[in-house]
Design a protein around this motif. Structure first.
Motif, short mmCIF file in Angstrom:
data_model
loop_
_atom_site.label_atom_id
_atom_site.label_comp_id
_atom_site.label_asym_id
_atom_site.label_seq_id
_atom_site.Cartn_x
_atom_site.Cartn_y
_atom_site.Cartn_z
N MET A 1 30.94 -22.32 17.82
CA MET A 1 30.38 -21.09 18.32
C MET A 1 30.24 -20.09 17.16
O MET A 1 31.15 -19.89 16.39
N THR A 2 29.09 -19.47 17.09
CA THR A 2 28.83 -18.47 16.06
C THR A 2 28.59 -17.12 16.71
O THR A 2 27.86 -17.02 17.70
N ILE A 3 29.22 -16.09 16.14
CA ILE A 3 28.97 -14.72 16.57
C ILE A 3 28.22 -14.04 15.44
O ILE A 3 28.71 -13.98 14.31
N ARG A 4 27.03 -13.54 15.75
CA ARG A 4 26.21 -12.83 14.77
C ARG A 4 26.16 -11.36 15.19
O ARG A 4 25.91 -11.06 16.35
N ILE A 5 26.41 -10.47 14.26
CA ILE A 5 26.45 -9.05 14.59
C ILE A 5 25.30 -8.34 13.90
O ILE A 5 25.10 -8.48 12.69
N THR A 6 24.55 -7.58 14.70
CA THR A 6 23.46 -6.77 14.18
C THR A 6 23.81 -5.30 14.39
O THR A 6 24.76 -4.97 15.10
N ARG A 7 23.01 -4.44 13.77
CA ARG A 7 23.29 -3.00 13.81
C ARG A 7 22.04 -2.25 14.24
O ARG A 7 20.95 -2.52 13.74
N GLU A 8 22.22 -1.32 15.15
CA GLU A 8 21.17 -0.37 15.51
C GLU A 8 21.67 1.01 15.07
O GLU A 8 22.78 1.40 15.41
N ASP A 9 20.84 1.73 14.34
CA ASP A 9 21.23 3.02 13.79
C ASP A 9 20.12 4.02 14.10
O ASP A 9 18.98 3.81 13.67
N SER A 10 20.44 5.06 14.86
CA SER A 10 19.43 6.05 15.19
C SER A 10 19.75 7.40 14.57
O SER A 10 19.52 8.44 15.18
N GLY A 11 20.33 7.39 13.40
CA GLY A 11 20.67 8.64 12.72
C GLY A 11 22.10 9.04 12.98
O GLY A 11 23.00 8.63 12.26
N SER A 12 22.33 9.81 14.03
CA SER A 12 23.68 10.29 14.30
C SER A 12 24.47 9.38 15.24
O SER A 12 25.66 9.57 15.43
N LYS A 13 23.82 8.39 15.81
CA LYS A 13 24.48 7.45 16.72
C LYS A 13 24.02 6.03 16.40
O LYS A 13 22.97 5.83 15.80
N GLY A 14 24.81 5.08 16.85
CA GLY A 14 24.41 3.70 16.64
C GLY A 14 25.33 2.75 17.37
O GLY A 14 26.24 3.17 18.09
N ARG A 15 25.07 1.48 17.16
CA ARG A 15 25.93 0.46 17.75
C ARG A 15 25.81 -0.82 16.95
O ARG A 15 24.80 -1.10 16.30
N PHE A 16 26.90 -1.58 17.01
CA PHE A 16 26.93 -2.94 16.50
C PHE A 16 26.83 -3.85 17.72
O PHE A 16 27.51 -3.61 18.73
N ILE A 17 25.99 -4.86 17.64
CA ILE A 17 25.75 -5.75 18.77
C ILE A 17 26.15 -7.16 18.38
O ILE A 17 25.72 -7.68 17.36
N ALA A 18 27.00 -7.77 19.21
CA ALA A 18 27.47 -9.14 18.96
C ALA A 18 26.66 -10.12 19.80
O ALA A 18 26.61 -10.01 21.03
N HIS A 19 26.02 -11.05 19.11
CA HIS A 19 25.22 -12.10 19.74
C HIS A 19 25.98 -13.41 19.58
O HIS A 19 26.34 -13.78 18.47
N VAL A 20 26.21 -14.08 20.69
CA VAL A 20 26.94 -15.35 20.68
C VAL A 20 25.95 -16.47 20.95
O VAL A 20 25.18 -16.41 21.91
N ASP A 21 25.97 -17.48 20.08
CA ASP A 21 25.06 -18.62 20.25
C ASP A 21 25.11 -19.15 21.68
O ASP A 21 26.21 -19.37 22.23
N GLY A 22 23.95 -19.33 22.27
CA GLY A 22 23.86 -19.92 23.59
C GLY A 22 24.13 -18.98 24.74
O GLY A 22 24.13 -19.40 25.90
N GLN A 23 24.37 -17.71 24.46
CA GLN A 23 24.68 -16.74 25.51
C GLN A 23 23.60 -15.66 25.57
O GLN A 23 23.16 -15.16 24.53
#
Length: 100
Positions: A1-23
């Motif tokens: 199982m692989t967890i890939r993390i991406t980032r959304e950044d909108s200036g003063s706020k943001g989030r890290f998003i964890a994507h799990v293979d097959g989910q």
């Protein structure tokens, strides 16, 4: 199982998003920028379908690694990240404690 993390950044706020293979569902850790050198992490969310797979821990490690790489500190208002930080004293270089 692989967890890939991406980032959304909108200036003063943001989030890290964890994507799990097959989910289809994702986990997330949200943050707000206090300054160029400080963020607040205010929420970690992992859906029931991803619980027990280490998604929350992967998000916590990722935000700490990102803070080190980019030179900012984290004020953990999120109960999950705060609990993880208490288990990892080696994160104290980037994790602030309330009142510090």
């Amino acid at each position: 199982m692989t967890i890939r993390i991406t980032r959304e950044d909108s200036g003063s706020k943001g989030r890290f998003i964890a994507h799990v293979d097959g989910q289809a569902e994702t986990g997330e850790m949200t943050w707000s920028r206090l300054s160029s050198s400080r963020i607040i992490v205010d929420h970690t969310g992992v859906p029931d379908s991803l619980r027990g797979l280490g998604v929350g821990a992967a998000l916590a490690r990722h935000v700490v690694d990102t803070a080190r790489a980019e030179g900012f500190t984290i004020l953990p208002l999120c109960p999950f990240l705060k609990a993880q930080a208490e288990r990892h004293p080696d994160w104290s270089d980037v994790i602030e404690t309330i009142g510090r």
